[in-house]
Write an enzyme that holds these catalytic residues in place. Structure first.
Site, short mmCIF file in Angstrom:
data_model
loop_
_atom_site.label_atom_id
_atom_site.label_comp_id
_atom_site.label_asym_id
_atom_site.label_seq_id
_atom_site.Cartn_x
_atom_site.Cartn_y
_atom_site.Cartn_z
N ASP A 142 -6.30 -6.10 -2.37
CA ASP A 142 -6.82 -6.06 -1.01
C ASP A 142 -8.33 -5.81 -1.05
O ASP A 142 -8.91 -5.59 -2.12
CB ASP A 142 -6.09 -4.94 -0.24
CG ASP A 142 -5.88 -5.31 1.21
OD1 ASP A 142 -6.64 -6.14 1.72
OD2 ASP A 142 -4.95 -4.75 1.84
N ASP A 184 -3.67 -10.21 9.49
CA ASP A 184 -2.35 -9.66 9.14
C ASP A 184 -1.30 -10.11 10.14
O ASP A 184 -1.53 -10.07 11.35
CB ASP A 184 -2.39 -8.13 9.22
CG ASP A 184 -3.12 -7.50 8.05
OD1 ASP A 184 -3.71 -8.23 7.25
OD2 ASP A 184 -3.08 -6.26 7.96
N ASP A 234 0.83 -1.21 0.00
CA ASP A 234 0.00 0.00 0.00
C ASP A 234 0.87 1.28 0.00
O ASP A 234 2.07 1.23 0.25
CB ASP A 234 -0.88 -0.02 1.26
CG ASP A 234 -2.16 0.78 1.09
OD1 ASP A 234 -2.28 1.51 0.10
OD2 ASP A 234 -3.03 0.67 1.97
C1 GLA Z 1 -4.33 -4.86 4.83
C2 GLA Z 1 -3.55 -6.08 4.35
C3 GLA Z 1 -2.08 -5.91 4.65
C4 GLA Z 1 -1.56 -4.65 3.99
C5 GLA Z 1 -2.38 -3.45 4.45
C6 GLA Z 1 -2.03 -2.19 3.66
O1 GLA Z 1 -4.33 -4.76 6.21
O2 GLA Z 1 -4.04 -7.26 4.91
O3 GLA Z 1 -1.35 -7.04 4.19
O4 GLA Z 1 -1.61 -4.80 2.60
O5 GLA Z 1 -3.78 -3.67 4.27
O6 GLA Z 1 -2.75 -1.10 4.06
#
Ligand code: GLA
Length: 424
Positions: A158, A219, A80
Site C-alpha cells: 500500500d 477503495d 492491514d
Molecule cells: C487502503 C487500501 C485498502 C486497504 C486499506 C487498509 O485504503 O486501498 O485496500 O488495504 O488501506 O488500511
C-alpha cells in the site's frame, strides 16, 4: 564465450530491474480480508471476525473444502492490521502476538498444506493506512527478506504515509528486493491509485515491468454506488487501462463484494460479469463460512471464471454507452470466442434491448452461438446481421459467451470420439 558472458550480464541486469517472476499469467483468484473484515482487532468481543490467524485458517478451510480451490480461488490474503505495533529488536516486522500466536510462517504452512497460497500486506511509508509499522526505504530489503523467510506467496504494498517521489523510488526497489529473495512472490502495487491512476503521473509500462497487479482507483465499499463508480471509471479511461493489462500484469478494480450486504442479486451478477470482462483479479472479500448458495453460484460460475481466466489475457472494454443507460461491453477471448455483456444502469424496469453484431461493429465468425452465462440458454445459428433481443433487469447484466457454431460441432464430435474411446 565473451558473447555468452555479455548476454548473461545483460540477463542479470534485466532480471534485477524487472519483476519478471512468471507469476499470474491469468488474473489471480482468491480471498482478501479487507473489505469485509477491515481493521477489526477486537478479538475479545468478536473472536470469529477479528483479524487473527483463526480468521485466515477458517477461510483457508472453506476455500479448500467448499469447491473454491478447484475453481482457481487459491490465495488467502491478509490485509492491514496484522502486525504488532512495534518491530522487534532486530527491526523486523512481527505479527501481533495475541492475534497471531503461531506466527505468519505457521499460517503459511497451514495454508500451503491445503494447496493454497498466502498473501500479506505492507505499506511503503512510515505507517500503514491503519497505523501499523510501515516499510520505509531503508527497510525494503529487510521486509522482503522477512516475507520470503515466512514463505509468503504474495505482497500487497500500500502507499499511505509517503509522497510521490518516495513511491517512485520504493515500488521498483521492493520489486527488485522480492526478486532477489529467490522466492516467487507476486507483487500487488497500490502505487497508481495514489497518483490518480492516469498518465502522465502513472507510467503503466513501468508498472507492467515491476508489478503483477495494481490498484488504479478508489477503495471498493459495500454498496452498488461504489461498484458502479468503479465500473464507470474503468470504462471512461479504458484507452489507457486496456493496453496496460496482459499476462502477468493486471489492472485491479478491487475486491469482489458479492456475499456481503450492499448488493442485490442483479448487482452481484453485474459485478462478477464486469470483473470477468475487465480481466480483473478475483479476490473475494466476504464471509465464506456463511455465504449463501445463491451468491456462491455467482462466484463459482465456471463459464464466467473461464472468461476471466482466458489465456490471451486481453482486457475487455465498453463498446457503447447509450442514452438509454444501457452499455455493451466486450472482451475478446482465445479460439475465436468472445464475451459480451449488456449492462443496465437503469433504475426503472426490465428493459428489452435489441441489437445485432453488425450493429455493434463486431466482426464474428460466419455462424455462431451465444450462451447466456447465468441461465445457460443459448441462441444458435446467429449471423452477423441477425437481430436478437435480451431483457436486462435494472442494474443487472446479460452476459453472453459467443463461440463459432462450427467449433461446437467439432467439440461434440470430439466428445463422442472420446466417449467412444472410453467404451473400448
Ligand atoms: C487502503 C487500501 C485498502 C486497504 C486499506 C487498509 O485504503 O486501498 O485496500 O488495504 O488501506 O488500511
Amino acid at each position: 564465450m565473451e558473447l555468452l558472458l555479455v548476454s548473461l550480464v545483460l540477463l542479470l541486469v534485466r532480471c534485477g530491474q524487472s519483476l519478471d517472476n512468471g507469476l499470474m499469467r491469468t488474473p489471480p483468484m482468491g480471498w482478501l480480508a479487507w473489505e469485509r473484515f477491515r481493521c477489526n482487532i477486537d478479538c475479545d468481543n468478536d473472536p470469529e471476525n477479528c483479524i487473527s490467524e483463526r480468521l485466515f485458517m477458517d477461510m483457508a478451510d472453506r476455500l479448500a473444502e467448499d469447491g473454491w480451490k478447484e475453481l482457481g480461488y487459491q490465495y488467502v490474503n491478509i490485509d492491514d492490521c496484522w502486525a504488532a505495533k512495534k518491530r522487534d529488536s532486530l527491526g523486523r516486522l512481527v505479527a501481533d502476538p495475541q492475534r497471531f500466536p503461531s506466527g505468519i510462517k505457521a499460517l503459511a504452512q497451514y495454508v500451503h498444506l491445503r494447496g493454497l497460497k498466502l498473501g500479506i500486506y505492507g505499506d511503503l511509508g512510515t505507517k500503514t493506512c491503519g497505523g501499523y509499522p510501515g516499510t520505509t526505504l531503508d527497510l525494503v530489503e529487510l521486509d522482503a527478506h522477512t516475507f520470503a523467510s515466512w514463505d509468503v506467496d504474495m505482497l500487497k504494498l500500500d502507499g499511505c504515509y509517503s509522497n510521490s517521489s518516495y513511491k517512485a523510488e520504493g515500488y521498483p526497489l521492493m520489486s527488485m528486493a522480492l526478486n532477489i529473495t529467490g522466492r516467487p512472490i507476486a507483487f500487488s502495487c497500490s502505487w497508481p491509485a495514489y497518483e490518480g491512476g492516469l498518465p502522465p503521473r502513472v507510467n503503466y509500462t513501468l508498472l507492467g515491468e515491476i508489478c503483477n497487479l495494481w490498484r488504479n482507483y478508489d477503495d471498493i465499499q459495500d454498496s452498488w454506488d461504489s461498484v458502479r463508480n468503479i465500473i464507470n471509471w474503468y470504462g471512461n479511461h479504458q484507452q489507457v487501462l486496456q493496453p496496460a493489462a496482459g499476462p502477468g500484469r493486471w489492472n485491479d478494480p478491487d475486491m469482489l463484494i458479492i456475499g456481503n450486504f450492499g448488493l442485490s442479486y442483479e448487482q452481484s451478477k453485474s459485478q462478477m460479469a464486469l470483473w470477468a470482462i475487465l480481466a480483473a483479479p478475483l479476490f473475494m472479500s466476504n464471509d465464506l463460512r456463511t455465504i449463501s448458495k445463491k451468491d456462491s453460484y455467482i462466484l463459482q460460475n465456471k463459464l464466467l471464471i473461464m472468461i476471466n481466466q482466458d489465456p490471451l489475457g486481453l482486457q475487455g472494454h465498453r463498446l457503447l454507452k447509450g442514452k438509454d443507460n444501457i452499455e455493451v461491453w466486450m472482451r475478446e477471448l482465445s479460439s475465436e470466442t468472445m464475451a459480451l455483456a449488456v449492462f443496465s444502469q437503469r433504475t426503472d424496469m426490465p428493459y428489452h434491448y435489441s441489437t445485432s453484431f453488425s450493429q455493434l461493429n463486431i466482426t464474428t465468425p460466419e455462424v455462431f452461438s451465444a450462451m447466456d452465462v447465468y441461465s445457460g440458454e443459448a441462441l444458435h445459428n446467429l449471423e452477423v446481421d441477425t437481430k436478437f433481443t435480451v431483457t436486462i433487469n435494472p442494474s443487472g447484466v446479460v452476459m453472453l459467451y459467443v463461440y463459432p457454431e462450427k467449433r461446437l460441432e467439432l467439440n461434440a464430435r470430439n466428445r463422442r470420439h472420446e466417449a467412444g474411446q472410453l467404451l473400448l
